[in-house]
Structures are given as C-alpha cells and as structure tokens.
Enzyme design. Structure first.
Site, mmCIF file in Angstrom:
data_model
loop_
_atom_site.group_PDB
_atom_site.id
_atom_site.type_symbol
_atom_site.label_atom_id
_atom_site.label_comp_id
_atom_site.label_asym_id
_atom_site.label_seq_id
_atom_site.Cartn_x
_atom_site.Cartn_y
_atom_site.Cartn_z
ATOM 1 N N LYS A 87 0.840 -1.197 0.000
ATOM 2 C CA LYS A 87 0.000 0.000 0.000
ATOM 3 C C LYS A 87 0.876 1.247 0.000
ATOM 4 C CE LYS A 87 -3.905 -1.811 2.738
ATOM 5 N NZ LYS A 87 -4.956 -1.674 1.725
ATOM 6 N N ARG B 62 -10.092 -11.592 2.143
ATOM 7 C CA ARG B 62 -10.939 -12.641 1.560
ATOM 8 C C ARG B 62 -10.252 -13.999 1.601
ATOM 9 N NH1 ARG B 62 -11.294 -9.184 -3.875
ATOM 10 N NH2 ARG B 62 -11.349 -7.625 -2.236
HETATM 11 N N1 BES Z 1 -7.943 -3.832 4.542
HETATM 12 C C1 BES Z 1 -8.193 -3.411 3.214
HETATM 13 C C2 BES Z 1 -9.521 -2.662 3.064
HETATM 14 C C3 BES Z 1 -9.643 -1.354 3.811
HETATM 15 C C4 BES Z 1 -9.431 -0.163 3.168
HETATM 16 C C5 BES Z 1 -10.049 -1.337 5.130
HETATM 17 C C6 BES Z 1 -9.563 1.034 3.838
HETATM 18 C C7 BES Z 1 -10.189 -0.137 5.813
HETATM 19 C C8 BES Z 1 -9.951 1.053 5.155
HETATM 20 C C9 BES Z 1 -8.208 -4.610 2.286
HETATM 21 O O1 BES Z 1 -7.412 -5.677 2.665
HETATM 22 C C10 BES Z 1 -7.709 -4.148 0.955
HETATM 23 O O2 BES Z 1 -6.574 -3.779 0.900
HETATM 24 N N2 BES Z 1 -8.567 -4.189 -0.041
HETATM 25 C C11 BES Z 1 -8.188 -3.759 -1.344
HETATM 26 C C12 BES Z 1 -8.724 -4.778 -2.320
HETATM 27 C C13 BES Z 1 -8.189 -4.619 -3.724
HETATM 28 C C14 BES Z 1 -6.702 -4.915 -3.761
HETATM 29 C C15 BES Z 1 -8.939 -5.545 -4.640
HETATM 30 C C16 BES Z 1 -8.803 -2.393 -1.566
HETATM 31 O O3 BES Z 1 -9.877 -2.108 -1.056
HETATM 32 O O4 BES Z 1 -8.153 -1.581 -2.228
HETATM 33 MN MN MN Z 2 -5.414 -5.445 2.010
#
Ligand code: BES
Ligand code: MN
Ligand code: ZN
Length: 490
Positions: free
Chosen positions: A267, A341
């Site tokens: 990230k 997931r």
């Molecule tokens: N933990 C994140 C989602 C999240 C985002 C929680 C902001 C709380 C605040 C999750 O694991 C994630 O990174 N999801 C990605 C999925 C994508 C790579 C398909 C996302 O939401 O960008």
């Molecule tokens: Mn994630």
C-alpha cells in the site's frame, strides 16, 4: 464508568443534569429544585427560548442554598416513547457535554421517561465516556472523562436490575474499541489470542488453532497471507452455549489482520497509516461474545476469527502464487493486498464444516470500495438469504448501526474466473470492488444462510463520531447483541 440508580431527591451536591421536555416541562423533583433556587431554572429556560432544540443543554449556576453547584437542563423530546437508538444518541451528547465542562461526576435526574428510554440515555452516556489511554493517560489537568453517573429515577429498583445487560453491551463495545485502537506493535496476533482467551472468565470456551494445526487442516489461503510475517497466524474459536441445549449455533466470523501493509502489493504510505484497524471484524466478534456471555444470552453462538499479519518480506507470498484453500479450491493470488478474503475463505469453510451453524455472518474491513459506495453512514451488507438480511437490517435500524444491502450475483462471480486456478482474488479495477470481495467469500460458504458485513468505513473514523468517538468505534457489537436478542434467543 460507575453507574448507580438512586431515588430522586431535591437536594444533592455537585453537577446535576435534568431531563426536561423541549417545551421546558419539568417533573416534580425538578420543580422543587427550581423553587429552592428562586425560580432560576424556569427563567433560564425562558431566556434560552422555547421550544428548546433536541439535546440542547441550558447551563444554570444555582445558589449554594439549593445544594447543587450547577444544573444542566437537558432537552429530551418525548421521553415516554423516544426510539431507543435516539435515546442512545442523545445520551452520548450528554457525555460530550460533561467532558466539555470537565465534569467527572454527574447526577442525572430522569422523572418522566419510559424505562427503555432511560436505559438508552444511560447507555449512550456510557458508550461515549470512553478514552483510549494506554499510551496517553489522562493527566491531572488534561482531558478527563465522566467517571461516575448517578441516575436519579422513580424506577431506580427496576432499572438497576435491567442495567447490567446493557452494561455488558457497553463493555463489549469498549473492548472492541480497545482492540482496534491498539497499534500492531501492542496488539500482535499473540496478544489478540490472549485477549480472546480472556473470554473464558465469562464462561466462553476458547480453542486456538496454530500454524501447524491449520496446515494439517489445509488452510492454505490463510497461511499464504501469513507467510510474509514473523508473527504466527491463528484461528480462534469461541463458543458461547447459552441456549441450554445443542441447538445449531449462530456463527460470527471476523477478519483479524492485525496489520495490513498490502504485502508485496504494498500500500502507499497514506493508506497504510490506519491499517492497524484491519482486525476490526475480529474485534467486533470478540466484543459481541463478551457482551452476550456477560449478559448470559440464551443462545448458542460461536465466534471464529482468523488472525494474521500481512507483510512483505522474502518469505511473503508473491502476486501470481496459487494457493489451495481448505475447501479444496485453488486461488490465484494476483494482488496480495486482497488478503482479507483469503483469510476468511478458510475460516468460513472451517466453521461451516465443523460447527454446522444455523446461520453464518462475517464481519470484515474487506474493501476500500465500500467506503466509496456508502461513506461512513452504513456498513455494507451482502447476503444469500433474504430472511437473514432482513433481520440484520432491522437490528441495524433499532440500534443505529445501520446496514445497506449491496448486490451479489453471477456477473461479479464471473469476474473471479482464473485461467490457471479455480478462481483469482481480484476482479476488474474500479468495478464494484465491494461486491467482488463478497462474491469471493460466497464461493466458500456453501449453502445455508450467510451474510457478509463490510465494516471498513464504520469501524474506524478519524473524525469524531457522535456515539463511537474517534478511532475504533466498536461498531457492530450493539448490532449483534440486538440481532441475537430479537432473532436467536428464546
Ligand atoms: N484492509 C483493506 C480494506 C480497507 C481499506 C479497510 C480502507 C479499511 C480502510 C483490504 O485488505 C484491501 O486492501 N482491499 C483492497 C482490495 C483490492 C486490492 C482488490 C482495496 O480495497 O483496495
Ligand atoms: Mn489489504
Ligand atoms: Zn485488509
């Protein structure tokens, strides 16, 4: 916060909050205080201008002869019949007002409210009297919190008997907040297991699967996420058997990623700042189990949380790796940041196979896309069963922890097709990301009622939430408590 229920008395000491109608209507005890103060309360109300706004507070300094130091006249509309969630929200406002006035002790005079409303007001005050002070203890002249509330009511005996069940839910919510607020160097996976084990003191049976046990079972999807971190992964099962029989349990499943760096699909720094919150689903499950056990809910409930840390390292899983899940399905991991997931796929499949639940609900900070879709107003609800969805939506309406139903369907499932595995873990960029995440989970839940709650927005906030405060909100504990009470008890 220490809460006691006492009989109303005209004389007392310290700060007194008095529930008045928006029309300025006062009960007999309040009128006696007004009289002892030479009519100051009535005058202050008139000067404030009637009708008062909902939740408005009119400050009055009363003469020393009246006993009290000060009186906060607090406008609560229709206290006989106010919806409980409104009472909770108003009660939270009282706690905020007490904080602003640096009050540590308060007496609350409630003369003409229904018992459910009075309990709601107290619950809201208690919910909002929370501070996360592990690393910044309240200093003598710094921010304080309301530490003691005396509730003066003609129904003191009945309310004192009813309060502990609500107090259990407040404590469960505060526990969930503490877990979310603790950074990952304080709440690592081992510490989370320790926190879950504390439920045993309430009569919850806690069992822990470690890496070896999960490998033996074949939880390759969860273990793939964990392999980049030196922190060991766990699946924790928490059984509350309150129904007094062997009825099939309600299963609550939680995503417990103690920190989500994204893994090798790293990230950007800004997005990572709050990723200690990525275990909020698991926190909701532990908080709910705490509440249900403490109030001795007459229901069988099993909690299951998958605890991992998602880190990049030379041992981390790579984009393109293929893992084999507990359910036997192979997964092409194209983005290591879509890790929740993968964790839930194995925990859901394990719970389904071993617990034979009557219904299964997972709670997860699964996608940023749900924040885009719904903002911080509602959590996203996905379900394969309309009856379960309706029960959850109702519990949301009743508590104010509201849900908005989002779609599943073949079109989303199709996006998860992979040329080399049974499915891949991401869909097309920019398209219904929250539904894609839910559709992925759906592939692992089998038949039987299942719902997925995406609480990525509602479980953590960087601005002040009226009831939840700042940081971890404990969102979902009250929702689950209400759902169990209305649909799974008795
Ligand atoms: N933990 C994140 C989602 C999240 C985002 C929680 C902001 C709380 C605040 C999750 O694991 C994630 O990174 N999801 C990605 C999925 C994508 C790579 C398909 C996302 O939401 O960008
Ligand atoms: Mn994630
Ligand atoms: Zn995540």
């Amino acid at each position: 916060m220490e809460i006691r229920f006492v009989t109303p008395e005209a004389r007392g000491a310290g700060a007194l909050a008095v529930v008045v109608g928006v029309d300025g209507g006062m009960g007999a005890t309040a009128r006696a205080i007004d009289e002892a103060s030479g009519g100051l309360l009535r005058r202050a109300l008139e000067l404030a201008g009637l009708p008062l706004d909902r939740g408005q507070i009119v400050d009055v300094v009363v003469p020393a002869a009246a006993g009290w130091d000060r009186v906060l006249l607090w406008a609560v509309p229709t206290p006989e019949v106010l919806p409980v969630k409104d009472a909770v929200e108003l009660g939270a406002g009282l706690a905020t007002a007490a904080l602003a006035r640096k009050l540590e002790r308060l007496t609350l005079l409630v003369e003409a409210a229904g018992d459910a409303v009075t309990l709601g007001l107290v619950e809201g005050t208690a919910l909002r009297s929370y501070r996360f002070d592990q690393f910044k203890p309240a200093k003598t002249n710094g921010a304080k919190k309301l530490a003691a509330l005396n509730v003066a009511t003609p129904h003191a005996v009945a309310l004192a008997a009813a309060w502990p069940a609500r107090e259990a839910v407040v404590a469960g919510t505060h526990l969930a907040r503490d877990l979310v607020n603790r950074p990952a160097n304080s709440l690592d996976t081992d510490a989370f297991v320790a926190a879950a084990k504390e439920l045993t003191s309430l009569g919850v049976e806690v069992t822990v699967l470690d890496r070896a046990a999960m490998a033996e079972l074949g939880m390759g999807a969860l273990l793939g996420v964990a392999q980049g971190s030196r922190m060991p992964p766990y699946t924790v099962l928490m059984h509350w058997r309150g129904a007094g029989d062997d009825r099939a349990p309600l299963a609550l499943v939680g995503k417990g990623v103690v920190f989500d760096s994204g893994g090798l699909s790293l990230k950007p720094p800004k997005s990572m700042e709050t990723m200690k919150c990525d275990m909020a689903g698991a926190a909701t499950v532990v908080g709910a189990l705490h509440a249900l056990a403490r109030r001795q809910a007459k229901a069988n409930v099993v909690g299951a949380i998958g605890l991992v840390e998602n880190m990049p390292s030379s041992t981390a899983q790579r984009p393109g790796d293929v893992v084999t899940s507990l359910a036997g399905k192979t997964i092409e991991v194209l983005n290591t940041d879509a890790e929740g997931r993968l964790v839930l796929a194995d925990v859901l499949a394990h719970v389904k196979a071993t617990q034979k639940p009557q219904a299964m609900i997972d709670f997860a900070t699964l996608t940023g896309a749900i924040i885009v879709a719904l903002g911080y107003e509602h959590a996203g609800l996905f379900a394969n069963d309309d009856d379960l969805a309706a029960k959850l939506l109702d519990a949301g309406e009743a508590t104010g922890e509201t849900l908005w139903r989002m779609p599943l369907g073949k079109g989303y499932t199709k996006q998860l097709e992979s040329p080399i595995a049974d499915l891949k873990n991401i869909g097309k960029p920019g398209q219904a990301g929250a539904s894609i995440g839910a559709a992925f989970l759906e592939a692992f839940v089998g038949d039987g009622p299942w719902a997925h709650v995406d609480l990525a927005a509602t479980s953590f906030t960087e601005s002040e939430h009226p009831v939840g405060g700042r940081g971890g909100t404990g969102w979902g504990v009250r929702l689950v408590d209400r759902l169990v009470q209305d649909a799974f008890e008795g």
